[in-house]
Design an enzyme around this catalytic site. Sequence first.
Site, PDB file in Angstrom:
ATOM      1  N   GLY A 178      39.636  32.483  36.140  1.00  0.00           N
ATOM      2  CA  GLY A 178      38.447  31.638  36.165  1.00  0.00           C
ATOM      3  C   GLY A 178      38.404  30.744  37.387  1.00  0.00           C
ATOM      4  O   GLY A 178      38.872  31.087  38.472  1.00  0.00           O
ATOM      5  N   GLY A 179      37.865  29.542  37.187  1.00  0.00           N
ATOM      6  CA  GLY A 179      37.715  28.603  38.289  1.00  0.00           C
ATOM      7  C   GLY A 179      39.026  28.209  38.924  1.00  0.00           C
ATOM      8  O   GLY A 179      39.055  27.816  40.100  1.00  0.00           O
TER       9      GLY A 179
END
Length: 523
Positions: A178-179
Site C-alpha cells: 500500500g502507501g
Amino acid sequence: MTVLDQRLDAHTRLGELERLRARAHEGPEPQATERQHARGKLTARERVALLLDEGSFTEIESLRRHRATGFGLEHKRPYSDGVVTGWGTVEGRTVFVYAHDFRIFGGALGEAHAEKIHKLMDLAFAAGAPLVSLNDGAGARIQEGVSALAGYGGIFRRNVAASGVIPQISVMLGPCAGGAAYSPALTDFVFMVRGISQMFITGPDVVQAVTGEKVSQNELGGADVHAQLSGVASAAYDDEESCLLDVRHLLSLLPANNHETAPALPCEDPADRRCDGLLDLVPAEPSRAYDMRRVIEEVVDDGDFFEVHSAWAANLVCALARLDGQVVGVVANQPSAVAGVLNIEASEKGARFVQFCDAFSIPLVTLVDVPGFLPGVDQEHEGIIRHGAKLLYAYCNATVPRIQLIVRKAYGGAYIVMDSRSIGADLSLAWPSNEIAVMGAEGAANVIFRREIAAAEDPDAARAQRIKEYESELMHPYYAAERGLVDEVIDPRDTRSVLIRALAMLRGKHADLPARKHGNPPV
C-alpha cells in the site's frame, strides 16, 4: 531521607530502568523472536547490529508506547511500539537508522511509531548524516485509523525534504504494501532480499478480485521482480547478511550530506598505471559485443566498483568507483546487452543515477559505445521521446565535473545524450577506434545514395563503395577532434592516468545554474 536511603532508591530506579529496557528488547513475548527466526528473518536489533560498527548503536525512545485505546490496543502497549530508532557508525562515520520490529503488531505503523521515525528523520537532517530504514512492516495500524495514515504523510514529506541533502537508503526485509511502499520509492537506493521482501501497492487478493489474475506475493512484488522488471530495487540478495554488508559498502562511497565530498581513501593502485588489457578487451568491429564492466574494472582503483540496478536495464551500467582514491560515478553503455542501445528503461536508470551523483557532488565519467536509441513501435508509443529526455535533462542540469570518453562508436541523438561536449561535458576524450556520426555508414549510405545505388549496374558494389567513402570522410577517428567536438584522442592504455589528471584539474569546478525556483524535468 538519609544518604543511604537515597542511594538505595537510585539503585532501585536503575534496576527498574534495566528491566524496562530488557522488556523492550525481548518483544511482547519470548515466542515472538522464535517466530521471526522461523520465518528466516532476523530481529530489528539483530539487523541494526549487522549494519553498524560493533557497539556503536545509540537507541532513542526505546520506552515509547502508543496511547491508543479501544479495539484491544488498551491491553497491548509494548515498549518501543514496533520500531527501533537511533544512530551509530559505519566505518566510523555517523549513520541514522530505524528498523521495524515485526514482532510487535507486525511492524505496523501507528501514531507513536510514526512520531519516532519523524524525530529520527529530523535528527538525521539536522546532523547532516545518512538515513537507513530497515523495513519489515505490515502497513498502517488499522486500529489507529487516520492517525496512522497521517504518520505516513509525515514520513513522505521528510523523505522529499531530505532528498539531495542526505543519502537515504531503504532496505526491504519483509512486506511493504500500500502507501507504505512510497517511502522507499522516494529514497535514493532500495535493497531487497529474496524470499522475505515484497513490495506492492495492491496485494494478490485485491489483484485477483479486480482482474481475476492469481499471483503470489513474490510473483507480484518480490525481490527479483523489482530488481529485474520494475527497476524499483537497486539490488536483490539471497540473505540479509550479504545485503547489509553491501549497504555498508555503499555508505563508504557516499558523502554524509550535500555540503561534504565523498570520503577519499589512500590509493595503492598507481595513478599512472598503464591499462594494457584495454587493447584486447574492445573489438575493433563496431557490431561485436563485449562486456563494458571489464573496461571499468581495468580503469578504476583495484578493479573495484559498486554497480546499481545491474539486473534492470542491463544495456546501461551505472556504478560508483574510485579513481586515485576519489569517488566517481560511472555511466556506460553495455554492448553485451541489446547492443548497448538507449531505450526507455536505460534512459530512466541513467537519469536517476546522474541526478544522484550531481546532488552529492560526485564527478561523472561517461563511457560511450552506443549505436543509437532503440527503434520500435512500442518504444515510441510508450514515450521514448519523453523518457529519453530525462537522461538529457539530467546531464544538462548537472554541475559536477563531467568527462565523456568515446570508447568505440557514438551514433545519432544517443551520442548527444550521452554527455557530449554540446550539452556541457567539461572534457570529451576518445580512443583512436572511435566513430562519431549521425548513423552507421551503411545506413547513411543507403539514405544519401539510395537512388544512385538502385540505378547502378552492380548495386552491391556501388553500396560498398559509398559506405567506404562515408567512413573515410565523415567517420574517421579524428573527424570530431578536427572540429573541436572531441578534446583529445588518447591511447587506450593511458585511460586511467588521463582520467585521474582531468578529474584532479576539475576538482575545484564551480558552475551556477540560472536563478529559478526549480526546473520542470520531463518526469
